[in-house]
Design a protein around this motif. Structure first.
Motif, PDB file in Angstrom:
ATOM      1  N   GLU A   1       0.807  -1.219   0.000  1.00  0.00           N
ATOM      2  CA  GLU A   1       0.000   0.000   0.000  1.00  0.00           C
ATOM      3  C   GLU A   1       0.847   1.281   0.000  1.00  0.00           C
ATOM      4  N   PRO A   2       1.900   1.388   0.821  1.00  0.00           N
ATOM      5  CA  PRO A   2       2.739   2.588   0.727  1.00  0.00           C
ATOM      6  C   PRO A   2       3.415   2.734  -0.642  1.00  0.00           C
ATOM      7  N   CYS A   3       3.778   1.623  -1.250  1.00  0.00           N
ATOM      8  CA  CYS A   3       4.364   1.658  -2.589  1.00  0.00           C
ATOM      9  C   CYS A   3       3.349   2.208  -3.588  1.00  0.00           C
ATOM     10  N   ALA A   4       2.110   1.783  -3.476  1.00  0.00           N
ATOM     11  CA  ALA A   4       1.060   2.286  -4.367  1.00  0.00           C
ATOM     12  C   ALA A   4       0.910   3.797  -4.208  1.00  0.00           C
ATOM     13  N   SER A   5       0.934   4.267  -2.977  1.00  0.00           N
ATOM     14  CA  SER A   5       0.797   5.710  -2.730  1.00  0.00           C
ATOM     15  C   SER A   5       1.974   6.485  -3.292  1.00  0.00           C
ATOM     16  N   ARG A   6       3.163   5.939  -3.115  1.00  0.00           N
ATOM     17  CA  ARG A   6       4.362   6.613  -3.648  1.00  0.00           C
ATOM     18  C   ARG A   6       4.256   6.762  -5.173  1.00  0.00           C
TER      19      ARG A   6
ATOM     20  N   LEU B   1      -8.478   2.741  -5.373  1.00  0.00           N
ATOM     21  CA  LEU B   1      -8.332   3.939  -6.201  1.00  0.00           C
ATOM     22  C   LEU B   1      -6.892   4.444  -6.207  1.00  0.00           C
ATOM     23  N   VAL B   2      -6.240   4.406  -5.053  1.00  0.00           N
ATOM     24  CA  VAL B   2      -4.830   4.813  -4.984  1.00  0.00           C
ATOM     25  C   VAL B   2      -3.997   3.880  -5.860  1.00  0.00           C
ATOM     26  N   ALA B   3      -4.251   2.590  -5.745  1.00  0.00           N
ATOM     27  CA  ALA B   3      -3.497   1.619  -6.554  1.00  0.00           C
ATOM     28  C   ALA B   3      -3.721   1.858  -8.042  1.00  0.00           C
ATOM     29  N   ARG B   4      -4.959   2.127  -8.419  1.00  0.00           N
ATOM     30  CA  ARG B   4      -5.247   2.397  -9.832  1.00  0.00           C
ATOM     31  C   ARG B   4      -4.489   3.638 -10.308  1.00  0.00           C
TER      32      ARG B   4
ATOM     33  N   ARG C   1       0.011  -2.023 -13.238  1.00  0.00           N
ATOM     34  CA  ARG C   1      -0.927  -3.144 -13.283  1.00  0.00           C
ATOM     35  C   ARG C   1      -0.493  -4.310 -12.397  1.00  0.00           C
ATOM     36  N   VAL C   2       0.790  -4.543 -12.297  1.00  0.00           N
ATOM     37  CA  VAL C   2       1.263  -5.636 -11.448  1.00  0.00           C
ATOM     38  C   VAL C   2       0.941  -5.327  -9.988  1.00  0.00           C
ATOM     39  N   LEU C   3       1.164  -4.101  -9.582  1.00  0.00           N
ATOM     40  CA  LEU C   3       0.843  -3.702  -8.213  1.00  0.00           C
ATOM     41  C   LEU C   3      -0.658  -3.830  -7.957  1.00  0.00           C
ATOM     42  N   MET C   4      -1.474  -3.408  -8.925  1.00  0.00           N
ATOM     43  CA  MET C   4      -2.926  -3.522  -8.755  1.00  0.00           C
ATOM     44  C   MET C   4      -3.343  -4.978  -8.565  1.00  0.00           C
ATOM     45  N   LEU C   5      -2.760  -5.873  -9.334  1.00  0.00           N
ATOM     46  CA  LEU C   5      -3.070  -7.298  -9.180  1.00  0.00           C
ATOM     47  C   LEU C   5      -2.545  -7.847  -7.859  1.00  0.00           C
ATOM     48  N   ALA C   6      -1.365  -7.405  -7.469  1.00  0.00           N
ATOM     49  CA  ALA C   6      -0.761  -7.896  -6.223  1.00  0.00           C
ATOM     50  C   ALA C   6      -1.586  -7.497  -5.004  1.00  0.00           C
ATOM     51  N   ARG C   7      -2.276  -6.367  -5.071  1.00  0.00           N
ATOM     52  CA  ARG C   7      -3.016  -5.913  -3.906  1.00  0.00           C
ATOM     53  C   ARG C   7      -4.473  -6.385  -3.901  1.00  0.00           C
TER      54      ARG C   7
ATOM     55  N   ARG D   1       1.886   4.408   5.321  1.00  0.00           N
ATOM     56  CA  ARG D   1       2.525   3.515   6.305  1.00  0.00           C
ATOM     57  C   ARG D   1       1.991   3.812   7.707  1.00  0.00           C
ATOM     58  N   ARG D   2       1.903   5.088   8.073  1.00  0.00           N
ATOM     59  CA  ARG D   2       1.359   5.464   9.390  1.00  0.00           C
ATOM     60  C   ARG D   2      -0.064   4.930   9.553  1.00  0.00           C
ATOM     61  N   HIS D   3      -0.836   5.052   8.511  1.00  0.00           N
ATOM     62  CA  HIS D   3      -2.223   4.588   8.510  1.00  0.00           C
ATOM     63  C   HIS D   3      -2.277   3.091   8.812  1.00  0.00           C
ATOM     64  N   LEU D   4      -1.423   2.326   8.190  1.00  0.00           N
ATOM     65  CA  LEU D   4      -1.413   0.877   8.406  1.00  0.00           C
ATOM     66  C   LEU D   4      -0.871   0.507   9.781  1.00  0.00           C
ATOM     67  N   VAL D   5       0.125   1.223  10.245  1.00  0.00           N
ATOM     68  CA  VAL D   5       0.644   0.989  11.598  1.00  0.00           C
ATOM     69  C   VAL D   5      -0.437   1.323  12.623  1.00  0.00           C
ATOM     70  N   ASP D   6      -1.178   2.396  12.372  1.00  0.00           N
ATOM     71  CA  ASP D   6      -2.272   2.777  13.263  1.00  0.00           C
ATOM     72  C   ASP D   6      -3.359   1.702  13.274  1.00  0.00           C
ATOM     73  N   PHE D   7      -3.614   1.124  12.117  1.00  0.00           N
ATOM     74  CA  PHE D   7      -4.586   0.034  12.024  1.00  0.00           C
ATOM     75  C   PHE D   7      -4.140  -1.143  12.901  1.00  0.00           C
ATOM     76  N   GLN D   8      -2.864  -1.489  12.805  1.00  0.00           N
ATOM     77  CA  GLN D   8      -2.338  -2.593  13.622  1.00  0.00           C
ATOM     78  C   GLN D   8      -2.441  -2.251  15.109  1.00  0.00           C
ATOM     79  N   ARG D   9      -2.113  -1.022  15.446  1.00  0.00           N
ATOM     80  CA  ARG D   9      -2.212  -0.574  16.840  1.00  0.00           C
ATOM     81  C   ARG D   9      -3.664  -0.667  17.314  1.00  0.00           C
ATOM     82  N   GLY D  10      -4.597  -0.292  16.463  1.00  0.00           N
ATOM     83  CA  GLY D  10      -6.014  -0.381  16.804  1.00  0.00           C
ATOM     84  C   GLY D  10      -6.428  -1.807  17.127  1.00  0.00           C
ATOM     85  N   TYR D  11      -5.904  -2.753  16.387  1.00  0.00           N
ATOM     86  CA  TYR D  11      -6.203  -4.158  16.665  1.00  0.00           C
ATOM     87  C   TYR D  11      -5.740  -4.539  18.071  1.00  0.00           C
ATOM     88  N   ARG D  12      -4.560  -4.062  18.451  1.00  0.00           N
ATOM     89  CA  ARG D  12      -4.047  -4.363  19.801  1.00  0.00           C
ATOM     90  C   ARG D  12      -4.901  -3.684  20.871  1.00  0.00           C
TER      91      ARG D  12
END
Length: 159
Positions: A11-16, A57-60, A65-71, A120-131
């Motif tokens: 996901e961070p790669c897609a955003s970059r 949408l970010v991935a698109r 195309r490889v990244l879109m399929l990978a995600r 990346r922060r968004h995903l780390v926050d998601f993981q923190r939310g799970y905890r």
């Protein structure tokens, strides 16, 4: 955990990549998604589908195309994890919305580093939310059953 391990890379790669490639129309679509998410959160409605759509949408916009399929599997498996988290932590929506706004802002400015950082922060926050919610990050993510898919008629096999 496996889903998060992959999402935090892809996901961070897609955003970059999207930061330098997103068209005005794609940015408008992302902003509309953020507005719809804000309305859903304000109404106390589920927003998991909007969240999954945002990342697609970010991935698109990455035009890779490889990244879109990978995600694709990430998108399928992510929805039930968001739904679990949203049910346990009311602040999930607000935090999710803020991250999405920051990501779209970075994309609009063409700031690849900032877009990647906020994703990346968004995903780390998601993981923190799970905890914080005492949810088991090791439990399998189960994709929702496809109830709207039409069955295709069986084809006769040629002999």
């Amino acid at each position: 955990r496996e889903l998060w391990d992959v999402a935090v890379v892809v996901e961070p790669c897609a955003s970059r990549l999207a930061a330098g490639r997103a068209s005005a129309a794609e940015l408008a679509e992302l902003e509309a998604n953020v507005a719809a998410t804000e309305a859903a959160i304000a109404a106390g409605e589920p927003f998991a589908e909007l969240d999954v759509r945002f990342h697609a949408l970010v991935a698109r916009a990455s035009r890779n195309r490889v990244l879109m399929l990978a995600r694709e599997p990430i998108g399928l498996l992510y929805r039930p994890t968001i739904e679990r988290l949203q049910a346990r932590l009311p602040q999930t929506g607000r935090r999710n919305l803020e991250a999405h706004r920051r990501i779209v802002g970075a994309l609009r400015r063409g700031d690849a580093e900032e877009a990647e950082l906020w994703t990346r922060r968004h995903l780390v926050d998601f993981q923190r939310g799970y905890r914080v919610a005492a949810l088991d990050l090791e439990s399998p993510a189960v994709a929702p059953a496809r109830t709207t898919a039409r069955r295709r008629p069986a084809r006769a096999m040629a002999s």
